[in-house]
Design an enzyme around this catalytic site. Structure first.
Site, PDB file in Angstrom:
ATOM      1  N   HIS A  68       0.810  -1.214   0.000  1.00 55.00           N
ATOM      2  CA  HIS A  68       0.000   0.000   0.000  1.00 55.00           C
ATOM      3  C   HIS A  68       0.846   1.268   0.000  1.00 55.00           C
ATOM      4  O   HIS A  68       0.302   2.367  -0.048  1.00 55.00           O
ATOM      5  CB  HIS A  68      -0.925   0.018   1.223  1.00 55.00           C
ATOM      6  CG  HIS A  68      -1.825  -1.167   1.286  1.00 55.00           C
ATOM      7  ND1 HIS A  68      -2.573  -1.577   0.213  1.00 55.00           N
ATOM      8  CD2 HIS A  68      -2.083  -2.044   2.276  1.00 55.00           C
ATOM      9  CE1 HIS A  68      -3.266  -2.648   0.551  1.00 55.00           C
ATOM     10  NE2 HIS A  68      -2.972  -2.962   1.790  1.00 55.00           N
TER      11      HIS A  68
ATOM     12  N   HIS B  33      -7.157  -5.736  -0.593  1.00 54.68           N
ATOM     13  CA  HIS B  33      -6.926  -4.314  -0.823  1.00 54.68           C
ATOM     14  C   HIS B  33      -6.146  -4.083  -2.126  1.00 54.68           C
ATOM     15  O   HIS B  33      -5.525  -4.989  -2.655  1.00 54.68           O
ATOM     16  CB  HIS B  33      -6.165  -3.692   0.349  1.00 54.68           C
ATOM     17  CG  HIS B  33      -6.843  -3.869   1.668  1.00 54.68           C
ATOM     18  ND1 HIS B  33      -6.487  -4.850   2.571  1.00 54.68           N
ATOM     19  CD2 HIS B  33      -7.888  -3.214   2.220  1.00 54.68           C
ATOM     20  CE1 HIS B  33      -7.272  -4.776   3.635  1.00 54.68           C
ATOM     21  NE2 HIS B  33      -8.131  -3.803   3.447  1.00 54.68           N
TER      22      HIS B  33
ATOM     23  N   ASP C  95      -6.369 -11.664   3.536  1.00 51.28           N
ATOM     24  CA  ASP C  95      -7.367 -10.887   4.271  1.00 51.28           C
ATOM     25  C   ASP C  95      -8.734 -10.895   3.601  1.00 51.28           C
ATOM     26  O   ASP C  95      -9.659 -10.230   4.074  1.00 51.28           O
ATOM     27  CB  ASP C  95      -6.887  -9.445   4.484  1.00 51.28           C
ATOM     28  CG  ASP C  95      -6.293  -8.832   3.226  1.00 51.28           C
ATOM     29  OD1 ASP C  95      -6.309  -9.483   2.166  1.00 51.28           O
ATOM     30  OD2 ASP C  95      -5.808  -7.693   3.302  1.00 51.28           O
TER      31      ASP C  95
ATOM     32  N   ASP D  90      -4.752  -9.935  -2.739  1.00 50.01           N
ATOM     33  CA  ASP D  90      -5.070  -9.278  -1.477  1.00 50.01           C
ATOM     34  C   ASP D  90      -6.422  -8.570  -1.628  1.00 50.01           C
ATOM     35  O   ASP D  90      -6.782  -8.142  -2.712  1.00 50.01           O
ATOM     36  CB  ASP D  90      -3.977  -8.258  -1.156  1.00 50.01           C
ATOM     37  CG  ASP D  90      -4.061  -7.702   0.245  1.00 50.01           C
ATOM     38  OD1 ASP D  90      -4.912  -6.831   0.476  1.00 50.01           O
ATOM     39  OD2 ASP D  90      -3.268  -8.123   1.113  1.00 50.01           O
TER      40      ASP D  90
END
Length: 355
Positions: free
Chosen positions: A133, A172, A255, A170
């Protein structure tokens, strides 16, 4: 979703927890000998390695400065978005260099093995914390250096592997990797992620010579096994076959599991097993087996540890034990939004001419 949501796991406990689970499952060199190898020495990434992706050359210097402030017990004070630096400790800079360098050492090992063995091993970088990120000018999600993206450029510059496919599952969006290679035709960045919040959009497909080498597939809330398996078969496989990578780099985030506290998906452990097995086979079919996974998201200790263990079982070609895990945690799943998932996949196919 399961009403017994795990409350999460601290970054510094992630790798020890995973290693403990691997030992309990007898998925370590101690029990498996040459089937599972562990690199006992890794180098630190150099500033040159880091800045091959970080075009903003002063970012590593800012992290180092923050560490020095912590050591001197000075308050952290920055004029632009560096709020994640509040998590910096005295060893953050050196630890981040070692984490990134460990990934590069793993790339070295996998590439070397592919030249002497037709059964090239899959690499898995168990390094804390998740990294993808980070932005060019700011830190997000407790991330400092973006290991997978750094490894992709390293594979090109050091090993002469021209075409690199990055697969991100992921929950995200992999912000920095997307932007770092947005105009690069030789690094294909393919990301599935939840559409809520900050995410890569469908029509962001790269620019200039890199147009078509970025694929963002934001999926609706409550996407799960059907969505991820459909995405692999209908999007990832045809894109990889068309791109013909020389190595596959995987941002492996767990996640998206149904009981992870940070995600909005409902993927089960069995699908993570399937993804690991399928990506390994894809690498074998397309690029001599060269494939390196990098640990990314996952905030549920039980889910993260068991899902990584499931990935190891998949790499070894052993049966999944996911059903046992799902029963233990009493995972309850809602119906997936099938029509929205199909719409997202069809939109992606149209934008990238996948038929």
């Amino acid at each position: 979703m399961d009403h017994k949501k795990d409350l999460g796991i601290k970054c510094d406990a992630r790798v020890p927890s995973i290693m403990s689970a691997l030992e309990k499952a007898k998925l370590t060199p101690e029990f498996r000998g040459s089937e599972i190898l562990q690199l006992n020495s890794s180098r630190k990434a150099t500033l040159k390695d880091i800045q091959s992706v970080y075009y903003c050359t002063h970012y590593p210097a800012l992290l180092k400065e923050a560490v020095e402030d912590v050591k001197a017990s000075k308050p952290l004070n920055y004029s632009w978005s560096m709020k994640e630096f509040e998590y910096v400790i005295a060893t953050s800079y050196e630890d981040s260099l070692l984490a990134a360098g460990s990934g590069l050492s793993l790339v070295d090992f996998v590439v070397a093995a592919s030249k002497i063995n037709d059964k090239c091993p899959v690499g898995f970088a168990l390094v804390p914390p998740p990294r993808h990120h980070i932005m060019l000018h700011e830190s997000r999600g407790c991330c400092y250096f973006e290991n997978a993206g750094i490894a992709a450029r390293y594979a090109q510059l050091v090993h002469g592997l021209k075409c690199v496919l990055i697969i991100d599952f992921d929950v995200h969006f992999l912000s920095q990797t997307n932007r770092a290679y947005y105009d690069d035709p030789d690094i294909f960045v393919l990301s599935t992620h939840c559409k809520e919040g900050y995410y890569g959009k469908f029509d962001e497909i790269g620019s200039g010579r890199g147009e078509g080498a970025t694929l963002n597939l934001p999926l609706p809330n409550a996407s799960g096994d059907i969505a991820m398996r459909s995405v692999f078969d209908e999007i990832i496989v045809p894109c990889a076959q068309k791109f013909k990578p020389d190595i596959i780099i995987v941002s492996a985030g767990y996640d998206g599991h149904a009981i992870d506290p940070t995600g909005r998906f409902q993927v089960t452990t069995g699908t993570y097993y399937t993804l690991a097995s399928s990506i390994k086979q894809l690498a074998k079919d397309l690029c001599g087996g060269r494939c390196v996974f990098f640990l990314e998201g996952g905030q549920s200790e039980g889910v993260l540890s068991f899902s990584v263990a499931e990935s190891f079982r998949a790499f070894l070609g052993e049966p999944s034990m996911a059903d046992e895990f799902e029963r233990k945690y009493e995972v309850f799943l809602h119906d997936e939004p099938i029509n929205k998932i199909k719409e997202a996949i069809q939109r992606t196919k149209h934008l990238h001419s996948i038929y």
